[in-house]
Scaffold this motif. Structure first.
Motif, PDB file in Angstrom:
ATOM      1  N   GLY A  19       0.801  -1.202   0.000  1.00  0.00           N
ATOM      2  CA  GLY A  19       0.000   0.000   0.000  1.00  0.00           C
ATOM      3  C   GLY A  19       0.833   1.251   0.000  1.00  0.00           C
ATOM      4  O   GLY A  19       2.056   1.238  -0.208  1.00  0.00           O
ATOM      5  N   ALA A  20       0.149   2.386   0.256  1.00  0.00           N
ATOM      6  CA  ALA A  20       0.800   3.695   0.244  1.00  0.00           C
ATOM      7  C   ALA A  20       1.535   3.944   1.551  1.00  0.00           C
ATOM      8  O   ALA A  20       1.114   3.501   2.623  1.00  0.00           O
ATOM      9  N   VAL A  21       2.628   4.695   1.449  1.00  0.00           N
ATOM     10  CA  VAL A  21       3.432   5.064   2.620  1.00  0.00           C
ATOM     11  C   VAL A  21       3.714   6.560   2.534  1.00  0.00           C
ATOM     12  O   VAL A  21       4.124   7.071   1.487  1.00  0.00           O
ATOM     13  N   LEU A  22       3.511   7.269   3.650  1.00  0.00           N
ATOM     14  CA  LEU A  22       3.835   8.694   3.755  1.00  0.00           C
ATOM     15  C   LEU A  22       4.881   8.860   4.847  1.00  0.00           C
ATOM     16  O   LEU A  22       4.655   8.457   5.992  1.00  0.00           O
ATOM     17  N   LEU A  23       6.018   9.437   4.496  1.00  0.00           N
ATOM     18  CA  LEU A  23       7.107   9.594   5.444  1.00  0.00           C
ATOM     19  C   LEU A  23       7.628  11.024   5.391  1.00  0.00           C
ATOM     20  O   LEU A  23       7.888  11.565   4.317  1.00  0.00           O
ATOM     21  N   GLY A  24       7.790  11.612   6.573  1.00  0.00           N
ATOM     22  CA  GLY A  24       8.318  12.969   6.649  1.00  0.00           C
ATOM     23  C   GLY A  24       8.870  13.233   8.027  1.00  0.00           C
ATOM     24  O   GLY A  24       8.842  12.361   8.905  1.00  0.00           O
ATOM     25  N   PRO A  25       9.358  14.440   8.271  1.00  0.00           N
ATOM     26  CA  PRO A  25       9.935  14.763   9.579  1.00  0.00           C
ATOM     27  C   PRO A  25       8.861  14.783  10.659  1.00  0.00           C
ATOM     28  O   PRO A  25       7.690  15.053  10.402  1.00  0.00           O
ATOM     29  N   ASP A  26       9.286  14.494  11.878  1.00  0.00           N
ATOM     30  CA  ASP A  26       8.365  14.508  13.007  1.00  0.00           C
ATOM     31  C   ASP A  26       8.018  15.941  13.402  1.00  0.00           C
ATOM     32  O   ASP A  26       6.986  16.188  14.011  1.00  0.00           O
ATOM     33  N   GLN A  27       8.902  16.881  13.045  1.00  0.00           N
ATOM     34  CA  GLN A  27       8.746  18.247  13.530  1.00  0.00           C
ATOM     35  C   GLN A  27       9.250  19.220  12.467  1.00  0.00           C
ATOM     36  O   GLN A  27      10.205  18.935  11.759  1.00  0.00           O
ATOM     37  N   ALA A  28       8.587  20.391  12.333  1.00  0.00           N
ATOM     38  CA  ALA A  28       9.043  21.448  11.434  1.00  0.00           C
ATOM     39  C   ALA A  28       8.755  22.798  12.086  1.00  0.00           C
ATOM     40  O   ALA A  28       7.748  22.965  12.786  1.00  0.00           O
ATOM     41  N   SER A  74      -2.620   9.146   6.458  1.00  0.00           N
ATOM     42  CA  SER A  74      -2.443  10.490   7.012  1.00  0.00           C
ATOM     43  C   SER A  74      -1.058  10.623   7.623  1.00  0.00           C
ATOM     44  O   SER A  74      -0.472   9.642   8.099  1.00  0.00           O
ATOM     45  N   TYR A  75      -0.572  11.841   7.612  1.00  0.00           N
ATOM     46  CA  TYR A  75       0.755  12.162   8.164  1.00  0.00           C
ATOM     47  C   TYR A  75       0.616  13.442   8.982  1.00  0.00           C
ATOM     48  O   TYR A  75      -0.065  14.394   8.569  1.00  0.00           O
ATOM     49  N   THR A  76       1.224  13.470  10.153  1.00  0.00           N
ATOM     50  CA  THR A  76       1.143  14.642  11.032  1.00  0.00           C
ATOM     51  C   THR A  76       2.536  15.163  11.330  1.00  0.00           C
ATOM     52  O   THR A  76       3.447  14.383  11.652  1.00  0.00           O
ATOM     53  N   VAL A  77       2.716  16.474  11.221  1.00  0.00           N
ATOM     54  CA  VAL A  77       3.982  17.114  11.565  1.00  0.00           C
ATOM     55  C   VAL A  77       3.739  18.042  12.755  1.00  0.00           C
ATOM     56  O   VAL A  77       2.758  18.800  12.778  1.00  0.00           O
ATOM     57  N   GLN A  78       4.619  17.932  13.783  1.00  0.00           N
ATOM     58  CA  GLN A  78       4.540  18.833  14.924  1.00  0.00           C
ATOM     59  C   GLN A  78       5.160  20.174  14.538  1.00  0.00           C
ATOM     60  O   GLN A  78       6.193  20.226  13.875  1.00  0.00           O
ATOM     61  N   VAL A  79       4.521  21.273  14.950  1.00  0.00           N
ATOM     62  CA  VAL A  79       4.993  22.621  14.619  1.00  0.00           C
ATOM     63  C   VAL A  79       5.787  23.169  15.793  1.00  0.00           C
ATOM     64  O   VAL A  79       5.293  23.232  16.927  1.00  0.00           O
ATOM     65  N   SER A  80       7.040  23.527  15.549  1.00  0.00           N
ATOM     66  CA  SER A  80       7.894  24.088  16.602  1.00  0.00           C
ATOM     67  C   SER A  80       8.245  25.535  16.247  1.00  0.00           C
ATOM     68  O   SER A  80       8.075  25.976  15.106  1.00  0.00           O
ATOM     69  N   ALA A  81       8.752  26.248  17.236  1.00  0.00           N
ATOM     70  CA  ALA A  81       9.037  27.676  17.030  1.00  0.00           C
ATOM     71  C   ALA A  81      10.204  27.871  16.067  1.00  0.00           C
ATOM     72  O   ALA A  81      10.105  28.574  15.070  1.00  0.00           O
ATOM     73  N   ILE A  82      11.340  27.306  16.339  1.00  0.00           N
ATOM     74  CA  ILE A  82      12.528  27.481  15.513  1.00  0.00           C
ATOM     75  C   ILE A  82      13.131  26.106  15.244  1.00  0.00           C
ATOM     76  O   ILE A  82      13.236  25.276  16.154  1.00  0.00           O
TER      77      ILE A  82
END
Length: 942
Positions: free
Chosen positions: A673-682, A796-804
């Protein structure tokens, strides 16, 4: 009346466990062994092959390895040091060939090292090795030992029948009487000698031993294996089972002895050896090593030199642990300690890793706001409000020292979970490794980072951020990597995982690992390249890629059946059983079987293959004259594979069976199947990449229609690009708000798609207030070359939003610190000038301050990266180099270089100070001679 008595007895037992116990037993009143003896013995590794030289080298190694500093003090010689008795005096005679300087001189040598010397004898007429025993000579032998300066004596139980039969098949004497007589002889010798009673647990020595000796064996001799199987010898777990039931007998001056340690001898796994050391320490058992101290691996040292576990064993309260939970495969032991703490061991006897959990109340700790759990193998403390738990591997033991504490004084508590998308991978292929770090404590942690150590030639590419400024209580952060194997690797390898973080106690680390089985192309693997779950063998350990041989590990020959040699396979001796965890990953077990040619036409056996406790195949009775049989056994779905060899019903003499070429054909399965991979945080305002791919496709894919949805108030779609050079990407120009659509066409012959296909570039909006943002593959349609369409499951893919975003800075700091720590200052080649490390460390500290500053701006982070990069490059450029033959390192060839070589002339690699001279061995031939002088002379004349 019986019921009342039972209640009283139960109440007394509960009180003994939960209250701080007094000295439970009056042991032999010689003032010795107030804590369990620690030392080393010759038998497990060397048997009868003992000598003065061996013992001296082991004493040297005990000091140089750090064992002496860790508390080991006895160097004990087991059987075969003696030859006869003097016909005039009756005194025991030391073997003059093996011990040319006599036992007194050897004791003096050992004592000068700050150690103590032990000897072996037998309470019977002969030793187990057929040498003279002490029966009839108790007083004379004890006096002789005292004159020699002996500090410890182990007394065996062979040849005690009146007709001096080896294993005492006839009527036996009263062991307590004979051992008491020998004990009195030791007392009358005038020297304090630790008395080790070794009668294999016969006649209940835990009853009378405490009044006679300092330690008493609770069972048969131990063997280098986890489980006994069909051997006379106990396995590690069998020896523990016997000793754990006699906790009331142990106390300062007298100890239950489940026999010596097998740690480092090769017949069990590192996890099983770690369990032995843990369990022996909980049992307050003697810690007598039995490996070769001169050649210890780092893993063996890490076990034998674990001072935190040793402290539990040597605790002055002297209480043996009690088993409070026994649920079959799961056991929990508790040992009260002198300062009020409790030592807790969580034992997993089962075939699979499992989580074991108990409460502070279960282990008898008082009510408290919280508890500090000191992990004695991971060497860090974590906080708990009342639960003690751990993920314990098969045959593993987690061990904690637990003490009450207030909430304010509790350290943090993090758990690390490691998973692989596929634990069995073909060489050259890639799998995903995921590490989840969960804060299950009551306090937040900061500056968390997760890193990997992969085997040589492997690559680990992070698919997400690997560090986190902050992990709140209750939060879980996740890191993913693509792990790619070399094309030529086969067998078992471990990936090391380290998670570091900071809490109120400073910087801490969690260690873990993930085992990967590398399969050859085609999915076939030899069993000799795998580690068994457990094994039992009728004569010595089973062997990998060689015949059974004799009792020692690695003493077999090339596997040969009917004159046909095999490079791979397993060599065993009936009765034999080897068990593997294969988790339903294989189709077929294949092996040729027969009796090895090394036994010259003798022996009779039957080979059996078992799957999940069901016999799948047997060879029928086979003799040395039988034709080789080829086994091909269907093992689809089998989780536990067991290979058994029985003795043919006529005893196991010469029953050397071979599983020749034993191998498994694997079902290499990957998720589809499909795979979505990205950074845990941006960070806000930062761009990041999201990779889309397909896994496990069993059909050609020529076209794809993909729709991604997202929140446009949080994220901005930038652009997409193909990872596959044969793929055309068409972006839907009429995009809806919050949706982007892609049409993909795969050209040519490369339509069987696996792995990453698209790289989607996104940007986090600078003004978003969201803590996290989601991107979803809301709809995906794929089609093969016939036009047949099918839908992918939504992802679905979720990225955590950080300040810097400080990822690059933290990675640079880690790299700089690693290079700093590995560098050596000095004036020689490969060293760095004086003061260079301090200068680099100052730059690292400045960069770390920016990384730690939660209010740091983007510009400050970028400047910190630039400054540290420049400083690190300057540091690396400052390394000192010299020319070959420039022995004084002044950058030229001169008479000074020649003089250094001449001063070392004649030295060889046999010299104990060779490390001081080998730098002038310019042709690396292990000696300093005319050839080395010629090298320098030629350089001067050039």
């Amino acid at each position: 009346m019986k019921k009342v008595l039972s209640v009283v007895i139960l109440f007394m037992m509960v009180c003994m466990f939960f209250l701080t116990p007094a000295h439970q037993v009056k042991a032999a009143d010689n003032g010795l062994a107030e804590t369990p003896p620690m030392g080393w013995n010759t038998w497990n590794k060397f048997g009868c092959n003992v000598s003065e030289k061996l013992v001296e080298e082991m004493a040297d190694a005990m000091v140089s390895s750090g064992m002496k500093d860790a508390g080991y003090q006895y160097v004990n010689i087991d059987d075969c040091w003696q030859t006869s008795r003097d016909t005039t005096t009756g005194k025991i005679v030391v073997d003059p060939v093996r011990f040319p300087n006599g036992m007194k001189a050897l004791a003096d040598y050992v004592h000068l090292k700050g150690l103590k010397l032990g000897l072996y004898t037998d309470v019977g007429y002969k030793t187990c090795g057929g040498r003279p025993g002490s029966r009839g000579y108790y007083d004379l032998d004890a006096q002789t030992y005292a004159e020699w300066g002996i500090d410890y004596v182990k007394v065996d139980w062979c040849y005690v029948d009146p007709d001096a039969q080896f294993l005492n098949y006839g009527p036996k004497p009263d062991a307590a009487t004979w051992y008491s007589e020998f004990g009195r002889a030791l007392e009358n010798s005038g020297r304090g000698i630790v008395y080790s009673i070794c009668n294999w647990g016969e006649q209940s020595p835990w009853v009378w031993g405490p009044q006679i000796g300092n330690l008493w064996r609770t069972g048969q001799d131990i063997g280098d294996a986890w489980e006994k199987g069909t051997n006379w010898f106990n396995g590690i777990i069998n020896a523990y089972d016997t000793a754990v039931t006699h906790s009331a007998s142990a106390g300062p001056g007298g100890w239950n002895d489940p026999d010596m340690l097998e740690v480092g001898n090769g017949g069990a796994t590192t996890e099983e050896y770690r369990s032995q050391f843990s369990l022996w320490s909980m049992l307050a058992a003697p810690l007598i090593a039995g490996n070769d101290l001169r050649t210890m691996s780092q893993a063996t040292k890490d076990i034998l030199l674990n001072k935190e576990v040793i402290a539990v064993n040597q605790d002055p309260l002297g209480v043996q642990a009690t088993k409070i939970i026994d649920n079959g495969d799961i056991e929990v032991l508790v040992k009260p300690l002198a300062n009020g703490d409790k030592a807790v061991a969580l034992l997993n006897r089962g075939a699979q890793a499992t989580k074991i959990s108990v409460t502070a109340t279960d282990v008898g700790l008082p009510a408290s706001e919280g508890y500090i759990l000191r992990d004695l193998w991971q060497h860090f403390s974590k906080g708990s409000t009342g639960t003690i738990n751990a993920d314990v591997p098969s045959h593993g033991t987690a061990m904690f020292r637990v003490s009450p504490a207030t909430i304010d004084n509790l350290p943090s508590s993090l758990d690390m979970t490691i998973t692989a998308s596929n634990g069995q991978i073909e060489s050259g292929k890639t799998a995903e490794l995921t590490v989840a770090l969960h804060n299950d404590g009551v306090k937040d942690v900061t500056n968390a980072a997760i890193s990997l150590i992969v085997p040589n030639g492997w690559t680990a590419a992070p698919l997400s951020a690997t560090s986190f400024d902050h992990v709140a209580a209750g939060q879980t952060v996740t890191v993913m990597w693509n792990i790619t194997l070399p094309s030529d690797v086969v067998g078992i390898s471990d990936i090391g995982v380290t998670a570091s973080y900071e809490d109120i106690d400073g910087r801490k680390q969690l260690q873990g690992s993930q085992r990967i089985i590398a399969l050859p192309p085609g999915g076939t693997i030899y069993l000799s390249d795998l580690e068994p779950l457990h094994s039992a063998n009728g004569w010595g350990p089973f062997e990998k890629d060689m015949s059974n041989g004799e009792m020692g590990q690695g003493d077999g020959k090339k596997i040969t059946i009917k004159g046909v040699p095999y490079n791979k396979g397993l060599g065993v001796n009936a009765q034999s059983s080897i068990t593997y965890t294969i988790d339903g990953k294989y189709d077929l077990f294949i092996s040729d079987v027969g009796i090895d040619d090394e036994v010259s036409g003798k022996g009779s056996v039957t080979f059996e293959v078992w799957g999940d406790d069901v016999k799948l195949w047997d060879s029928g009775l086979m003799k040395a004259t039988s034709t080789t049989v080829s086994a091909k056994v269907d093992v689809k779905g089998v989780k536990i594979l067991k290979l058994v060899v029985t003795d043919g019903g006529d005893g196991n003499a010469y029953d050397h069976g071979d599983w020749a070429g034993a191998r498994l054909t694997a079902l290499v399965q990957e998720p589809k199947g499909a795979v979505l991979l990205g950074p845990d945080q941006a960070a806000k305002g930062a761009t990041f990449d999201l990779n889309y791919g397909l896994n496990g496709m069993d059909q050609n894919i020529y076209a794809q229609d993909l729709r991604f949805t997202y929140d446009p108030s949080q994220l901005e779609y930038v652009f997409a690009e193909s990872v596959n050079p044969d793929e055309v990407v068409i972006v839907d120009q009429a995009q809806k708000q919050g949706e982007v659509r892609f049409l993909l066409a795969t050209l040519g012959q490369n339509a069987h798609l696996d792995g990453n296909l698209l790289k989607l570039h996104w940007k986090v909006k600078s003004d978003t207030q969201a803590a996290a943002s989601m991107i979803s593959l809301s709809k995906g349609v794929i089609a093969d070359g016939t036009g047949l369409e099918s839908e992918l499951e939504s992802k679905s893919y979720t990225v955590q939003v950080s300040a810097i975003d400080k990822t690059a800075l933290k990675a640079l700091i880690a790299d700089a610190q690693s290079k700093h720590d590995a560098a050596t200052e000095g004036t020689g080649a490969g060293q760095y000038p004086s003061g260079s490390k301090a200068s680099l460390q100052a730059a690292i500290d400045q960069a770390q301050a920016v990384a730690d500053n939660t209010a740091a701006t983007k510009e400050q982070v970028e400047q910190a990266v630039i400054a540290l990069t420049a400083k690190l490059q300057s540091f690396m450029d400052s390394i000192i180099t010299t020319k070959p033959g420039d022995t004084n390192g002044d950058g030229r060839y001169s008479i000074g270089d020649l003089s250094i070589v001449a001063a070392a002339y004649g030295k060889t690699s046999d010299d104990p100070n060779w490390s001081s001279y080998k730098n002038v061995d310019l042709n690396n031939d292990g000696k300093i001679d005319i050839d080395d002088l010629a090298v320098v002379a030629r350089k001067i004349l050039e």
